[in-house]
Scaffold this motif. Structure first.
Motif: not given
Lengths: 117, 931
Positions: B98-99, B101, B238, B344, B347-349, B449
């Motif tokens: 999921y992390y 892209s 991450t 992570g 950061d991601h969201e 997430p």
């Protein structure tokens, strides 16, 4: 006799080394030739010096050591091959690079001398 | 064999994501997770055996002579680490799904990850030091690939390079340490090494090997002063940070400390180096973590600090401290990995990791926030969580040590200080990110997430809580088994409980919590103070120092290797002077006890001529033709010397080679300048004369020392067997063609190769034909001297006859293939000189390359022929034949070999001289395709 022989070897070595340290190819070839004389004599002398004792069976009582002789014999021939290779390399280098300096280029001091002329 | 599969499965797993690349992302992730999942099950199969204190082994002999074996060894410690590596690895695979892209290459990422997993498992499962080291290096390389996964970012590339440089350098130190240990113990087998504590520690190399070993551990585990690479490695995605830089790879150094604990620990040096390094790292990491605005930066320094804590525990040297160290390895891996994953997610969201922007995220992602807060509380050491338990044990151990004598009280105090900062940065992680107002300047609105991205965090946080509440029940056995293998047997009594009553460690914990809160509340002053300190950019200064190191090496290299033959020669000669001079200095007298031969008048004259000619060569070396004449006198004298001292074969060879050499050099002078310009400055000449005299003195002394020593030679054998075994009385020739025939074979091959090389060098040489000699005089135009050509023509058959005679008598009297070949060659060369190339070519159109090849083949086949009679290569044979008219003659197979020598010598010599001679004519050697 051994002292004299050793002196000759030492002197030949010194002359050979000095010539090999020169900057042009031809003296280096001469130096190498001289050094190989010295090395051949040195190797030969490792069998000690013997008078009238050629290693041919049945010709004398006391034979010279044949092994260093056999080694030196091939060393002489190979030494010739190597000298020849070096000479040709020197000719080729002069043809390709336009000078006969061992480094392939004239040292800067000489270049400037040439330019000022 | 199941053990082998634990390693092989992840290795094969590196291919799986690449093969599954075409499937959709979830399927690819699932396929990737399969091999480690099976490997994890295989590990779990051994649970009972390992927890009951057994070691499972798998052994495959590979190169036993070098101590290289494939050896896998699963004990408590390896079991614990395998669980961590495979378990967290699986969670990471899920998380990375999921992390990453759409734009990132997921198969590539998974492939690197599996490679790393294999390497890490290899470290913990290795039962052989060299094998362990190989996997150790593999972790460095795979972590380099993972850190630089986003290779389009400069910081990722730089960070990866830095990590590789630091850990790679440490790896070399570790290799040295392992090799030393192998030398000391006499085996690279881990079991043997671990059982050789006394041998290692009492050896004089112990300090060196310990320092090298610790260098390896400390660089890998980011201990001060090598900690700087870890924050820079945070440029990695991450999942990598969570996996490599908190749970596994940085633990490899710690693992090694634990692994070799039985063999290396327990000495004063170990205490000082390990515990003080750990203490410094603990403090520095905890302090610096507070000031990092980057979420991952904060976690990186916190990781450094916790690694320092574990190192300190292993340095303290008590059994209980080691148990606490193992316990904290487990706890840190769980809470730190979950924190990284939470970071992570944030950061991601939310699109940022900057804590100055991130505020009040609680309202956007309450579940993630809760999970992160629990994990951060575990990091701070809050009761009911796993971090609390190991920190309690740590505090207790700091109180029990006596490392610094009367100053030992400093350690618990500093430990509390570090814990205070640890609480402060944990609070910052919680308060600054999830509360403290509203987000500032985020590019997107934060949200929770995807469901499954949170699962790994949930699993780890659940473990934090469960272990925190039911420690003995959940991991008591595992901890016991792992500690047993660290301590090498007996594990001390300890109790895994939350409540030990009101004692000093609890006080320290409370103090840490209170102090941490106080510092966090008043952080503004501390931040202001920190801002006044100069900011050190570790990445830039590291790269600068690497660059300057490279530049300095380059400088040294340029100085050493400046392309000047003269320089090399001087260095080689100086080395010779040292190497040959030192043993002579240690020799008492040169004279070795053998009486000298008397000097007679002939020898004295010969020697004098030799010396004079050699001297003249040097003096006139700039007038090249004169020098050439002089050196030929030297060669003549040398051959006379051979005659005098019972070496007729040598004299003949030297004499004929001399002729060929002089012709060759004369020819060469046609193409080279005839004079050497005066070049060398006086100091240079003085230097060269000194070097030359020193070398000459040394060689002369050596030769004298050699000649005056009694001779004991293997030649007795040759003298005794030449006639009976080789069928010849000329022992020198029998040695050449029979006893040492293989050597001669090699030598004529060299001769052939040299001549071919010359031929090749002369093809396509740029045309330049000097029209005049060195004095400016034009070359003579008349072709060939009538006198010479007439004489040479009549000489040719005579010379050939002589060489045939010399060839045939060679086995019994001075002569043989070499000499005969040279005489033939000289005779033919004479034709070239006297008649010219065209004349010879009309009458003898031979390609000399072929002659060389034929000669070599004859020699070779003579050797091979003896195989037909079941004898080794080049075995000779001879018999006597009664031939009418000639009488009884002896024929030896060696004569065929000598014929090969003869033909090779003729071919090579002519190839060399004729090729060069033809350069002046239209028959220059050229490439056929260029005609």
């Amino acid at each position: 006799m051994e002292t004299l022989f050793a002196c000759c070897i030492g002197f030949l070595t010194a002359c050979g080394v000095f010539l090999m340290l020169r900057g042009r190819t031809f003296p280096v070839v001469l130096g190498l030739t001289m050094l190989s004389y010295a090395v051949n004599l040195f190797l030969f002398s490792s069998g000690r010096l013997t008078l009238r004792g050629a290693a041919v069976l049945g010709t004398s009582e006391q034979y010279a050591d044949p092994l260093p002789q056999a080694l030196v014999l091939t060393a002489i021939v190979i030494g010739f091959a190597m000298t020849a290779f070096l000479v040709i390399l020197a000719i080729r280098a002069r043809a390709d690079l336009g000078n006969d300096h061992v480094d392939g280029k004239l040292p800067e001091s000489e270049m400037s001398k040439k330019e000022s002329r | 064999m199941t053990l082998m599969w634990i390693l092989l499965l992840p290795l094969l797993g590196t291919l799986v994501p690449l093969l599954a690349a075409k499937w959709n992302r979830s399927a690819c992730a699932l396929a990737t997770a399969l091999p480690p999942a099976i490997a994890l099950m295989l590990v779990l199969l051994h649970t009972e055996q390992v927890l009951s204190g057994n070691t499972v082994r798998f052994f495959l002999s590979w190169i036993p002579l070098l101590g290289l074996d494939i050896s896998i060894r699963l004990d408590g410690l390896a079991y614990l680490f395998s669980l961590l590596i495979l378990g967290i690895g699986l969670l990471i695979i899920l998380y990375a799904r999921y992390y990453l892209s759409e734009r990132d290459s997921m198969p590539r990422f998974y492939a690197y990850l599996m490679l790393f997993m294999t390497a890490m498992l290899g470290i913990v499962l290795s039962g052989n030091l060299l094998q362990l080291w190989m996997f150790w290096e593999l972790t460095s390389i795979s972590s380099f690939l993972l850190i630089s996964f986003w290779w389009h970012k400069a910081e990722a590339r730089r960070g990866a390079r830095m990590a590789l440089t630091v850990t790679g350098a440490g790896g070399l130190a570790l290799l040295a340490a392992f090799l030393l240990i192998g030398q000391v113990v006499g085996s690279y087998d881990l079991d043997v090494v671990l059982a050789s504590t006394d041998v290692i520690q009492q050896h004089s190399w112990y300090p060196i090997l310990l320092v090298l070993f610790l260098l390896g551990c400390f660089t890998k585990s980011a201990q001060f002063p090598f900690h700087f690479w870890l924050p820079n490695a945070m440029a990695a995605p991450t999942p990598v940070s969570a996996y490599l830089h908190s749970a596994t790879m940085v633990k490899a150094g710690i693992f090694l400390l634990a692994r070799f604990y039985p063999a290396l620990s327990g000495t004063e040096l170990w205490f000082i180096l390990v515990s003080l390094t750990g203490l410094a790292t603990l403090l520095i990491g905890a302090y610096l973590a507070l000031f990092k605005h980057d979420l991952k930066g904060l976690l990186a320094y916190s990781t450094i600090s916790h690694l320092g804590l574990i190192t300190l525990l292993f340095g303290m040297g008590t059994d209980l401290a080691a148990v606490a160290g193992v316990f904290h390895i487990i706890n840190h891996a769980t809470f730190k990995a979950s924190l990284f994953m939470a970071a992570g997610i944030i950061d991601h969201e939310s699109g940022s990791r900057d804590m100055r922007k991130l505020n009040g995220l609680w309202q956007f992602m309450p579940i993630t926030a809760t999970l992160a807060m629990v994990a951060a509380a575990a990091m701070a050491g809050v009761p009911l969580l796993n971090g609390f338990l190991s920190k309690e044990m740590f505090f207790a151990e700091t109180l029990h040590q006596h490392l610094l004598g009367s100053l030992s009280w400093v350690i618990p105090v500093l430990a509390t200080v570090a814990a205070i900062f640890s609480v402060a940065y944990s609070m910052r992680f919680i308060h600054d990110v999830f509360f403290n107002g509203q987000p500032k300047g985020l590019t997107k609105t934060p949200h929770e997430p995807p469901r499954y991205m949170r699962v790994p965090v949930e699993v780890l946080v659940a473990l934090c809580i469960l272990v925190g509440i039911f420690p003995a029940y959940l991991i008591g056995d595992l901890l016991h088994a792992a500690s047993a293998s660290v301590l090498g047997g007996a594990v001390p009594e300890y109790s895994l409980a939350i409540w030990h009553g009101f004692n000093l460690p609890l006080m320290m914990s409370i103090l840490a919590l209170a102090g941490g809160t106080l510092i966090y509340v008043n952080r503004k002053h501390l931040f202001d103070f920190q801002n006044t300190l100069p900011d050190v950019d570790t990445l830039n200064s590291f790269e600068r120092s690497v660059k300057s190191l490279i530049a300095r090496c380059d400088q040294f290299y340029q100085w050493l290797d400046n392309g000047s033959l003269q320089r090399y020669m001087v260095l080689v000669l100086l080395a010779f002077i040292v190497l040959a001079g030192v043993p002579l200095l240690e020799l008492d007298t040169l004279w070795g006890g053998r009486d000298e031969l008397p000097i007679d008048a002939v020898n004295a004259t010969g020697a004098a001529m030799l010396l004079i000619a050699a001297f003249a060569t040097v003096v006139w070396h700039r007038k090249r033709v004169v020098a050439l004449l002089m050196i030929s006198v030297v060669g003549l004298m040398v051959s006379i010397a051979f005659t005098r001292f019972s070496a007729p074969d040598l004299a003949l060879t030297q004499l004929s080679v001399e002729v060929v050499t002089v012709i060759l050099l004369m020819l060469a002078l046609f193409f080279l300048p005839h004079k050497t310009p005066k070049q060398s400055e006086a100091p240079r000449v003085v230097r060269d004369i000194s070097i030359a005299s020193m070398v000459g003195v040394l060689v002369g002394s050596l030769s004298y020392a050699l000649m005056t020593r009694p001779l004991s030679s293997i030649s007795e054998f040759f003298l005794a067997n030449a006639k009976t075994g080789g069928g010849g009385t000329n022992v020198v020739n029998v040695i050449l063609v029979d006893f040492r025939g293989f050597d001669t074979m090699g030598e004529i091959a060299v001769l052939g190769i040299a001549s071919l090389g010359i031929f090749k060098l002369l093809t396509r040489i740029p045309v330049f034909k000097p029209s005049s000699d060195g004095e400016g005089r034009p070359w003579a135009t008349e072709r060939h001297s009538l006198l010479l050509s007439t004489v040479s023509q009549s000489l040719l058959p005579l010379a050939i006859m002589v060489s045939v005679y010399i060839f045939f008598r060679g086995h019994n009297l001075p002569g043989g293939g070499f000499i005969a070949g040279l005489i033939t060659a000289v005779a033919i060369i004479l034709q070239y000189i006297a008649q010219g190339v065209d004349w010879v070519k009309e009458r003898m159109n031979v390609e000399y390359q072929r002659v060389v090849a034929i000669g070599l083949l004859i020699a070779l086949f003579t050797g091979v022929a003896s195989w037909a009679f079941g004898k080794p290569f080049l075995t000779s044979w001879f018999d006597y034949f009664d031939i009418p008219l000639l009488g009884e003659i002896e024929l030896a197979s060696a004569i065929a070999f000598d014929l090969g020598v003869y033909i090779t010598v003729v071919g090579s010599t002519l190839l060399i001289l004729a090729s060069l001679g033809k350069m002046t004519t239209s028959h220059r050697p050229v490439h056929k395709d260029t005609i």
